[in-house]
Design an enzyme around this catalytic site. Structure first.
Site, PDB file in Angstrom:
ATOM      1  N   GLY A 144      13.812  38.113  59.481  1.00 14.64           N
ATOM      2  CA  GLY A 144      13.528  36.991  58.585  1.00 14.64           C
ATOM      3  C   GLY A 144      13.163  35.725  59.325  1.00 14.64           C
ATOM      4  O   GLY A 144      12.269  34.975  58.910  1.00 14.64           O
ATOM      5  N   ASP A 145      13.830  35.473  60.445  1.00  9.37           N
ATOM      6  CA  ASP A 145      13.508  34.294  61.255  1.00  9.37           C
ATOM      7  C   ASP A 145      12.068  34.343  61.748  1.00  9.37           C
ATOM      8  O   ASP A 145      11.361  33.333  61.760  1.00  9.37           O
ATOM      9  CB  ASP A 145      14.451  34.175  62.452  1.00  9.37           C
ATOM     10  CG  ASP A 145      15.840  33.701  62.069  1.00  9.37           C
ATOM     11  OD1 ASP A 145      16.018  33.220  60.929  1.00  9.37           O
ATOM     12  OD2 ASP A 145      16.747  33.810  62.911  1.00  9.37           O
ATOM     13  N   SER A 146      11.618  35.526  62.140  1.00 11.85           N
ATOM     14  CA  SER A 146      10.248  35.636  62.651  1.00 11.85           C
ATOM     15  C   SER A 146       9.229  35.434  61.531  1.00 11.85           C
ATOM     16  O   SER A 146       8.180  34.818  61.735  1.00 11.85           O
ATOM     17  CB  SER A 146      10.028  36.972  63.350  1.00 11.85           C
ATOM     18  OG  SER A 146      10.088  38.036  62.427  1.00 11.85           O
TER      19      SER A 146
END
Length: 82
Positions: free
Chosen positions: A26-28
């Protein structure tokens, strides 16, 4: 050749992925969205783009954004935070 861009996992396999691993992905995705937004909305040099991205894509900034959207979530969406 294996296609790494198509998810061939079953629902149980996806559900077995640890939360921190999903957060990593999700961060990416979030960083890609921020980088795309900055590139399309601002005429910045690469160093400025990097600084702006870092300012928006960090735990503190993401927590602040999350606090703003929490009141807008449905009950079903809120269940993920409980």
């Amino acid at each position: 050749m294996e296609n790494h861009f198509q998810c061939n996992l079953s629902v149980p396999e996806v559900n077995a992925i640890p939360n921190l691993a999903l957060a990593h992905v999700g961060d990416s995705v979030y960083e890609l969205m921020v980088r795309t937004m900055l590139c399309t909305r601002a005429a910045l040099k690469v160093q400025q783009l990097h600084k702006a991205t870092v300012k928006l894509v960090n735990a503190s900034a993401q927590a602040a954004f999350a606090e703003k959207i929490l009141p807008l979530l449905s009950e079903e969406e809120m269940d993920f935070f409980r």
